[in-house]
Design an enzyme around this catalytic site. Structure first.
Site, PDB file in Angstrom:
ATOM      1  N   ASP A  48     -31.059-106.567  10.651  1.00 20.71           N
ATOM      2  CA  ASP A  48     -31.440-106.818   9.500  1.00 20.71           C
ATOM      3  C   ASP A  48     -31.891-107.086   8.791  1.00 20.71           C
ATOM      4  OD1 ASP A  48     -29.250-107.271   8.017  1.00 20.71           O
ATOM      5  OD2 ASP A  48     -29.046-104.367   7.466  1.00 20.71           O
TER       6      ASP A  48
ATOM      7  N   GLU B 234     -32.952-106.762  -2.352  1.00 19.26           N
ATOM      8  CA  GLU B 234     -33.793-105.832  -1.453  1.00 19.26           C
ATOM      9  C   GLU B 234     -34.235-104.778  -2.169  1.00 19.26           C
ATOM     10  OE1 GLU B 234     -33.354-107.237   3.317  1.00 19.26           O
ATOM     11  OE2 GLU B 234     -31.817-105.216   2.677  1.00 19.26           O
TER      12      GLU B 234
HETATM   13  P1  NAD Z   1     -19.081-105.215   6.997  1.00 19.29           P
HETATM   14  O1  NAD Z   1     -19.224-106.036   6.945  1.00 19.29           O
HETATM   15  O2  NAD Z   1     -18.060-103.369   6.227  1.00 19.29           O
HETATM   16  O3  NAD Z   1     -18.061-104.445   8.355  1.00 19.29           O
HETATM   17  C1  NAD Z   1     -19.068-105.483   9.819  1.00 19.29           C
HETATM   18  C2  NAD Z   1     -17.811-105.834  10.565  1.00 19.29           C
HETATM   19  O4  NAD Z   1     -18.408-106.451  11.661  1.00 19.29           O
HETATM   20  C3  NAD Z   1     -16.568-106.390  10.408  1.00 19.29           C
HETATM   21  O5  NAD Z   1     -15.240-105.829  10.761  1.00 19.29           O
HETATM   22  C4  NAD Z   1     -16.576-107.453  10.491  1.00 19.29           C
HETATM   23  O6  NAD Z   1     -15.679-107.764  11.340  1.00 19.29           O
HETATM   24  C5  NAD Z   1     -17.121-107.980  11.991  1.00 19.29           C
HETATM   25  N1  NAD Z   1     -17.732-108.252  13.452  1.00 19.29           N
HETATM   26  C6  NAD Z   1     -18.922-109.388  13.002  1.00 19.29           C
HETATM   27  N2  NAD Z   1     -18.655-110.033  13.571  1.00 19.29           N
HETATM   28  C7  NAD Z   1     -18.588-108.900  14.737  1.00 19.29           C
HETATM   29  C8  NAD Z   1     -18.120-109.924  15.932  1.00 19.29           C
HETATM   30  N3  NAD Z   1     -18.596-110.485  17.159  1.00 19.29           N
HETATM   31  N4  NAD Z   1     -17.944-107.900  17.202  1.00 19.29           N
HETATM   32  C9  NAD Z   1     -17.573-107.548  17.188  1.00 19.29           C
HETATM   33  N5  NAD Z   1     -17.476-107.302  15.850  1.00 19.29           N
HETATM   34  C10 NAD Z   1     -17.761-108.099  14.007  1.00 19.29           C
HETATM   35  O7  NAD Z   1     -20.297-104.192   6.334  1.00 19.29           O
HETATM   36  P2  NAD Z   1     -20.788-103.112   7.186  1.00 19.29           P
HETATM   37  O8  NAD Z   1     -21.415-102.581   5.521  1.00 19.29           O
HETATM   38  O9  NAD Z   1     -20.606-102.058   7.815  1.00 19.29           O
HETATM   39  O10 NAD Z   1     -22.358-103.100   8.091  1.00 19.29           O
HETATM   40  C11 NAD Z   1     -22.359-104.058   9.039  1.00 19.29           C
HETATM   41  C12 NAD Z   1     -24.202-104.017   9.349  1.00 19.29           C
HETATM   42  O11 NAD Z   1     -24.887-102.819   9.057  1.00 19.29           O
HETATM   43  C13 NAD Z   1     -24.186-104.988   7.861  1.00 19.29           C
HETATM   44  O12 NAD Z   1     -25.476-106.015   8.969  1.00 19.29           O
HETATM   45  C14 NAD Z   1     -25.250-104.097   7.325  1.00 19.29           C
HETATM   46  O13 NAD Z   1     -26.584-105.911   6.841  1.00 19.29           O
HETATM   47  C15 NAD Z   1     -25.787-103.870   8.036  1.00 19.29           C
HETATM   48  N6  NAD Z   1     -26.562-102.398   7.460  1.00 19.29           N
HETATM   49  C16 NAD Z   1     -27.376-102.004   8.422  1.00 19.29           C
HETATM   50  C17 NAD Z   1     -28.439-101.034   8.340  1.00 19.29           C
HETATM   51  C18 NAD Z   1     -29.438 -99.956   8.960  1.00 19.29           C
HETATM   52  O14 NAD Z   1     -30.086 -99.623   8.000  1.00 19.29           O
HETATM   53  N7  NAD Z   1     -30.023-100.271   9.645  1.00 19.29           N
HETATM   54  C19 NAD Z   1     -27.845 -99.908   6.933  1.00 19.29           C
HETATM   55  C20 NAD Z   1     -27.052-100.526   6.290  1.00 19.29           C
HETATM   56  C21 NAD Z   1     -25.397-101.789   6.812  1.00 19.29           C
END
Ligand code: NAD
Length: 350
Positions: free
Chosen positions: A237, A66
């Site tokens: 997101d 993005e």
């Molecule tokens: P990451 O991959 O490092 O961590 C995600 C975690 O979620 C993993 O440890 C995984 O095991 C866990 N997980 C997956 N399914 C699950 C479930 N059903 N129950 C419990 N845990 C579960 O990712 P990250 O960098 O920590 O990012 C997390 C999310 O936040 C991503 O989807 C990312 O796109 C989003 N994000 C959003 C913003 C925003 O501004 N809203 C900013 C950054 C990241």
């Protein structure tokens, strides 16, 4: 922003990952989160003057790339960011980013920066800024569901900005919970490792979902969510990537960054296009109410918006001035005669 002068215009400060980490330690993680929240809040207050557009997304089977542009009329900024939930299986980050600020008057870049660390810091600062505004007063406990890369930052921002005392961790992958708990061990937060989302939510006034899965996931079902809580939904997101059962959305008052983007990417993609939402800037500026009762469920449907990255880059630009935490980058061709670009190329040969 002052316009670049002829003597320095060719060199653009570049903040590498290493320099960003040094800057964060120099300022202090929690202090920097408070500083970022102040800059982000200041830009929400002048929301109406920003040039706003939903981010430009390029989707593939594995994830999304993005571009997030905005401008306040003096300064232009954009962030490049990806989201690839299966990356961690290959030892890669789910989210990586970099970004740029430019002088609107000349069009010249004035800052290039890594934004993987900075995105984690700014996303956490936004979460805590919103929770400070919408969560029940005196909230002390948060359920942190999804214990990946963002999770420690989310927890620490709530401590720094809201006064959180306890974080209750849950992840489907126990190793992620162990990692998060170990990283937060010296944080001053009380850390409880849980074996289910339900257990994590016991006694929590704030529920943060921050999971990564490219599907309509149901991290929270309707019966799990009691009255009066604040939900901070971070992980949904992207189109086809959500975390909450639609029934929760119907019981909650929903707060968003920029509806034109959130209706495509956020939890509310599961609702009718005219479902009422409140824009967070309206709450910050007093135009619309935030939390109005103890029983109300407030939901921040976070997707991340360009102005938040712009604010974060502004903060970094201001804070690196007196530090050595950047490299001067030869990013721009800079002929003595601006119209003699070819002559400059020829002189380089000799
Ligand atoms: P990451 O991959 O490092 O961590 C995600 C975690 O979620 C993993 O440890 C995984 O095991 C866990 N997980 C997956 N399914 C699950 C479930 N059903 N129950 C419990 N845990 C579960 O990712 P990250 O960098 O920590 O990012 C997390 C999310 O936040 C991503 O989807 C990312 O796109 C989003 N994000 C959003 C913003 C925003 O501004 N809203 C900013 C950054 C990241």
């Amino acid at each position: 922003m002052t316009q670049t002068t002829p003597s320095d215009k060719a060199l653009v400060p570049f903040v590498s990952v290493d320099h960003m980490m040094q800057l964060i330690h120099h300022i202090g993680v929690e202090e920097m989160m408070r500083g970022l929240a102040d800059y982000i809040e200041a830009d929400f207050r002048r929301w109406e003057l920003f040039d706003k557009t939903p981010r430009v997304a390029s989707h593939s089977e594995k994830g999304v790339i993005e571009l997030m542009p905005t401008s306040d009329g003096d300064v232009y900024g954009f962030k490049y960011v990806n989201g690839h939930p299966s990356n961690t299986k290959a030892g890669l980050q789910t989210v990586t980013a970099f970004g740029l600020l430019a002088d609107v008057a000349s069009g010249y870049p004035v800052l290039l920066s890594e934004m993987t660390m900075l995105t984690a810091m700014r996303t956490a600062a936004v979460s805590a800024l919103v929770a400070r505004t919408l969560a029940p007063k005196g909230s002390k406990t948060m359920a942190m569901i999804g214990n990946g890369a963002q999770s420690e930052f989310q927890s620490l921002a709530m401590k720094a900005i809201l006064g959180l005392e306890e974080v209750r961790l849950y992840d489907v992958d126990r190793a992620a919970t162990e990692k998060c708990a170990a990283n937060l061990a010296q944080s001053g937060l009380r850390v409880t490792k849980c074996t289910s989302a339900e257990e994590a939510m016991l006694g929590a006034e704030i529920i943060t979902t921050c999971t990564a899965d490219k599907q309509y996931a149901t991290i929270l079902t309707d019966n799990m969510v009691g009255a009066g809580v604040h939900i901070n939904a971070i992980g949904g997101d992207c189109p086809g990537k959500t975390e909450l059962a639609p029934a929760i959305l119907h019981r909650a008052d929903i707060f968003v960054e920029y509806p034109e983007q959130t209706r495509v990417e956020g939890e509310i993609q599961q609702l009718a296009p005219d479902h009422p939402v409140t824009e967070f800037w309206e709450v910050i500026t007093g135009k619309r109410p935030g939390r109005t009762s103890d029983k109300q469920i407030t939901l921040f449907d976070s997707v991340g918006f360009a102005t938040e990255d712009f604010s974060a880059l502004r903060y970094v630009r201001d804070r690196i001035q007196d530090t050595g935490f950047y490299h001067p980058l030869d990013l721009l061709a800079d002929p003595d005669d601006p119209r003699d670009l070819y002559g400059m190329l020829q002189r380089a040969k000799s």
